[in-house]
Structure formats: C-alpha cells, structure tokens
Design an enzyme around this catalytic site. Structure first.
Site, PDB file in Angstrom:
ATOM      1  N   ARG A 231       0.843  -1.193   0.000  1.00 45.94           N
ATOM      2  CA  ARG A 231       0.000   0.000   0.000  1.00 45.94           C
ATOM      3  C   ARG A 231       0.879   1.243   0.000  1.00 45.94           C
ATOM      4  NH1 ARG A 231      -3.535  -3.142  -0.863  1.00 45.94           N
ATOM      5  NH2 ARG A 231      -5.589  -3.339   0.127  1.00 45.94           N
ATOM      6  N   GLU A 260      -1.990   8.080  -6.348  1.00 44.05           N
ATOM      7  CA  GLU A 260      -2.042   7.309  -7.585  1.00 44.05           C
ATOM      8  C   GLU A 260      -3.180   7.796  -8.461  1.00 44.05           C
ATOM      9  OE1 GLU A 260      -2.148   3.109  -6.850  1.00 44.05           O
ATOM     10  OE2 GLU A 260      -0.204   3.086  -5.842  1.00 44.05           O
ATOM     11  N   HIS A 278       1.578   0.094 -10.034  1.00 38.63           N
ATOM     12  CA  HIS A 278       0.646  -0.749  -9.276  1.00 38.63           C
ATOM     13  C   HIS A 278       0.319  -2.026 -10.066  1.00 38.63           C
ATOM     14  CE1 HIS A 278      -2.403  -0.357  -5.802  1.00 38.63           C
ATOM     15  NE2 HIS A 278      -2.165  -1.627  -6.030  1.00 38.63           N
TER      16      HIS A 278
END
Length: 524
Positions: A231, A260, A278
């Site tokens: 995370r 993000e 990601h």
C-alpha cells in the site's frame, strides 16, 4: 431472474459464470458517474474492479441493488458505510492475487539487486557500461518481512528457495507459525538493524502508516534495499528520498504510491530507484482468478443467500441473524478494544455464558477476530478473520459456560500476550445495547462508540478535574464519561467519548498529567 452489471473490464469468464448460475448480466464499461447513476437502478448486483466509484450518490440511485462485488482486494472505491446503510452487501476477493503480488515483490528484489532497469536503458542506448552495474547476490542475504500473512508467507517461501535468511515483524505471527514457515520472528527494530532487503506486506492502517518513517529508516543497515508492493503510505516517500541520497538506503522499488496515479514523486529520477504502476495484481492468472471468484460469490448470494468474503456482513442464516446481530456488535467492539490496547497477541479465548452460550458461536468468534485484527488489516471481516488468524498461527478458543454469572448474558474476550492474559467483558442492556462491563479486571460500565480516550491513572483527588480541564483547554467536548478502579487509592480507569479527533499534542498533554500511566485514543 437477478440482474448484474459488470461495469469494469473483467475476464469474460465472470459473465459466463453468472449466466450459468441463472443470473442475467450486462457488460457495460467506461461509464461516467452520472451515466452509472442513470442506469444502476435496474440492477441487483454490481461487479467492479478499481475504476468504478461506488459513491453515496450511486448507492442512493441503486434502488434494487443487493450486492457489490470487487474483483480484487482493495475497496477504497466503495463507500462501505453508505452501502451498509442501504442494506447492500460489499464483497471482495482477498486471496485471488496473492501469488501474483508475491512474485512481483520478488521480481523487484531481483531488479534492485542487479540494477536491471538502469542496465537495460544503458544497453539499449548503446553504452555497454558493463563495469558500472555491480550488483549483489541474494543468496545468504537477510530478507526482512514487515507483515507475514498470506502474501508475506508466500514471499518468505520463495526467498527461502533463493537461500535467503528470512526475519519477520508481525504482531500476529506466533512462534509456532514462524517455525512452520522457516522464518525468525523479530521486533521491528531488530528487523531494521539486520535486513539487507526489506519488503512490506501489510495493509495501510493507523498503526502501519509511515511504518518506514525517517526515524525507522535511520535504524536500518546502511545500504538496505526496500520493496513495497502493498500500500502507498507505508513508506514516507520524502524520507526515503533523503535516505537514498545519503546512501543509508541503497535502493528502493515501489509498486504503490501515496498518490495514484503517480504523475510525480520525489523519488522519480533517483539512482537505484525502480517504480511500476501498481502492477502487483497484473497477471493473466490473477485477473482470471478474481473474476471467477467474484462472479461465484455474487451468484451464490443472489441465488441462494450464501455470503462469502463480505466486508459488512457475516455468514448468517436468515433465522439466526436477528438474535445474533446485537451479540456480534458487542463481540466486534470487545475485540476492537483489546486489539487497540494490546500489541503482540498469541492467543484469544472467547467465552460466553447465560443466553449468549445458547447461540451459534462462529459469528460471535468471527466478530471478535474481525474487531481484533482490524487494527492491522483493512480487508478483514467476520468471514475471513478466522482464516487470517489461522494463517498467523493465532490460537483461538471458544468456551461456553453453563453457569449463572453477574449478568443474564455475557461475552468475555481474553488474549494472551508476553505480559500474561488480559480480559475484557461485555453484556447487552435491554437485549440489544452492547455495553462494556469489565476491562482488565476493573469493573466499569461503558458504551464503546466513536472516538474515545482510555486513561489508566492513580486514583487520587482532583484527577478528574485536571483531565477535564486539559481537554476543555484543547477545545475537546466530552460526550460520555465512565470510571472504574481496582481499589480506593489504587489503579483507576477512565473511558470517555469525545466529539472531535484527539491530536497527538492533546494526547501528550493528557499523558503528562500527574498520575497518568497510560493514555490512548480508541476508535470504534
């Protein structure tokens, strides 16, 4: 026939499974918020990935919606409180991409060890800088795992196959489970001092936010390499940049960022920094797995009422639900209370007596574990909490007492810690209102709700006035105030609810009051 909307791109097997199970399905992706609001009213189920935002406004328009299924782990794009208020079950697939994420962490570790991205760019530019890229071997190096749950344990297994030594920091990892995994359980400071590589596999919670802070990074072995596929926010990116510039950190690889999409970062352009957008779950196998799982779970719920991996609803039959609902609320709050107050826990015992002992114990146990482990996991729920506890080797016991106690019904939660056993107990008032009645051997009657302040102090004249004065000066309004003590002049406990957030500064002021032993913020 129930009707489901798949609103994000998903493997076609999901739609196939819905149809095979007797559920009508539409695949309509790329819609704006307003377009989704205009069409959602006709659907019983909504299957999503990360693009669709299930907001309060969307839920208000979803007059027939019964379930939202997230094909993946994170549910940041779903307003779960609003979904709960609307009676909509929210499901996810917490284990569908575990192997993929673990393998990505290992891949980034290799990339750091051998400077693969920079070497590739240099070679394709025609430079052939063979002497510039001197890497390190992984063999015999120490890997530090922050988090040894499902994904962390897979990383540990792969790392041991590479002949690495693995140490782990995880409050729920028992010594027995560590032996089973072939790793060594250590404190965070020990991990920081010993690890050549550090990889994070823990959710983002209040206790893990910036777990690799400037202070923590200063404690690491010089030249350590850091990988984060979990995370954004677990690592202080500004502090990491400074540590890399100074040479304290020899390299870092991040698949996740605080913001993000990460259009800019203080780390971009830093030598020995590797970044990916990601990609932890981005493999063909993982996408297929989560699509199949979410379709199966949603179809089971819509066709037969079965509940799996729900974030806001336990596994219950229709007959059990009305009786168990208040007990599960009590159990979850007791678990949350002890989880927030105690650090390392190796065992938990859930004891029921009176009317509570006649009920199905599994939902009560699941609720306790969900509350207990929510401090460390943002995806835990009453359904998956038992399996998460088992993964970490947590010894869970259920005990029914055929006896009459002080209350007609009672639930007690006892945890085993390095300092011994600690227990809290609660009951129901009017068969529906959860109430704490005992905390670590101190009799006290209290609600557990909202933001609360927990204080352990020496029982002395004037303390309550000083505490109230300190909070008043800070502009903090007290909602409820509960007191208990072991004996006159001995140890006392204060539990009070407040109407606003307690800052670290205010908490420090309370801690500094004469006679205060412990001061801690609790959130329910």
């Amino acid at each position: 026939m129930p009707k489901v909307l798949i609103s994000d791109k998903m493997d076609p097997r999901a739609a196939q499974i819905f149809r095979e199970r007797g559920v009508e399905v539409d695949e309509i992706t790329g819609k704006t918020k307003d377009e989704l609001i205009a069409m959602i009213g006709e659907y019983d189920g909504l299957a999503i990935r990360s693009s669709t935002k299930v907001t309060k406004e969307v839920l208000a328009a979803a007059t027939n919606l019964k379930v939202v299924g997230r094909a993946g782990i994170g549910v940041d794009n779903v307003d779960i409180p609003s979904a709960s208020a609307a009676g909509v079950v929210v499901m996810n697939t917490p284990f569908g991409n575990s192997i993929t994420t673990a393998e990505h962490a290992i891949a980034l570790m290799f990339a750091l060890a051998r400077q693969l991205p920079e070497a590739d760019a240099s070679t394709q530019a025609g430079k052939w800088e063979k002497n510039r890229f001197m890497g390190v071997e992984l063999t015999s190096k120490t890997l530090g795992l922050i988090g040894a749950g499902n994904i962390g344990s897979i990383v540990a297994d792969r790392a041991r196959g590479l002949k690495m030594k693995v140490v782990a920091f995880d409050p729920f990892l028992t010594p027995e489970r560590a032996i089973e995994l072939g790793i060594e359980k250590v404190t965070l400071d020990e991990l920081l001092a010993r690890a050549d590589f550090i990889t994070l596999h823990t959710p983002l919670t209040d206790s893990t936010r910036n777990i690799l802070s400037a202070e923590a990074l200063a404690k690491t072995k010089r030249g350590v390499r850091i990988i984060n596929c979990a995370r954004g926010g677990l690592v202080d990116e500004v502090a990491l940049k400074a540590a890399m510039d100074s040479g304290q950190v020899g390299g870092a690889a991040l698949d996740v960022f605080v913001e993000e999409p990460a259009k800019a970062s203080p780390l971009f352009g830093t030598p020995n920094f590797v970044s990916t957008p990601h990609l932890g779950a981005s493999t063909t196998e993982a996408q297929v797995n989560v699509a199949i799982q979410v379709a199966e779970q949603m179809a089971d719920f819509l066709m037969s009422g079965g509940v799996t991996n729900a974030l806001n609803m336990p596994s219950l039959s229709a007959e059990e639900a009305p009786k168990l609902k208040p007990y599960m609320a009590l159990a979850e709050r007791l678990g949350s209370l002890v989880g927030q107050l105690e650090g390392e826990i190796t065992a938990v015992s859930i004891e029921t007596e009176g009317a509570a002992a006649d009920l199905n114990q599994k939902p009560i146990t699941g609720a306790v574990l969900a509350g207990l482990m929510r401090v460390y996991s943002d995806t835990v729920n009453m359904v998956n909490a038992p399996s998460l506890a088992k993964e970490r080797g947590l010894d869970v016991r259920e005990v029914r007492h055929d006896r009459e106690g002080d209350y007609a019904t009672q639930v007690q939660v006892t945890v085993t810690t390095p300092n011994g056993e600690r227990a809290v107990a609660g009951t129901l008032f009017a068969n529906s209102e959860p109430r704490l009645v005992d905390i670590f051997g101190v009799k006290i009657e209290a609600d557990l709700a909202g933001t609360m302040l927990y204080v352990v102090n020496e029982d002395a004249p004037g303390f309550i006035g000083r505490l109230g004065g300190a909070l008043g000066e800070a502009g903090i309004n007290i909602g409820t105030f509960h007191l208990g003590r072991r004996a006159a002049g001995g140890e006392a406990v204060v539990l009070l609810s407040v109407d606003s957030t307690l800052s670290e500064e205010v908490l420090a002021q309370v801690q500094a009051l004469p006679g205060v032993k412990v001061a801690k913020t609790l959130r329910f």
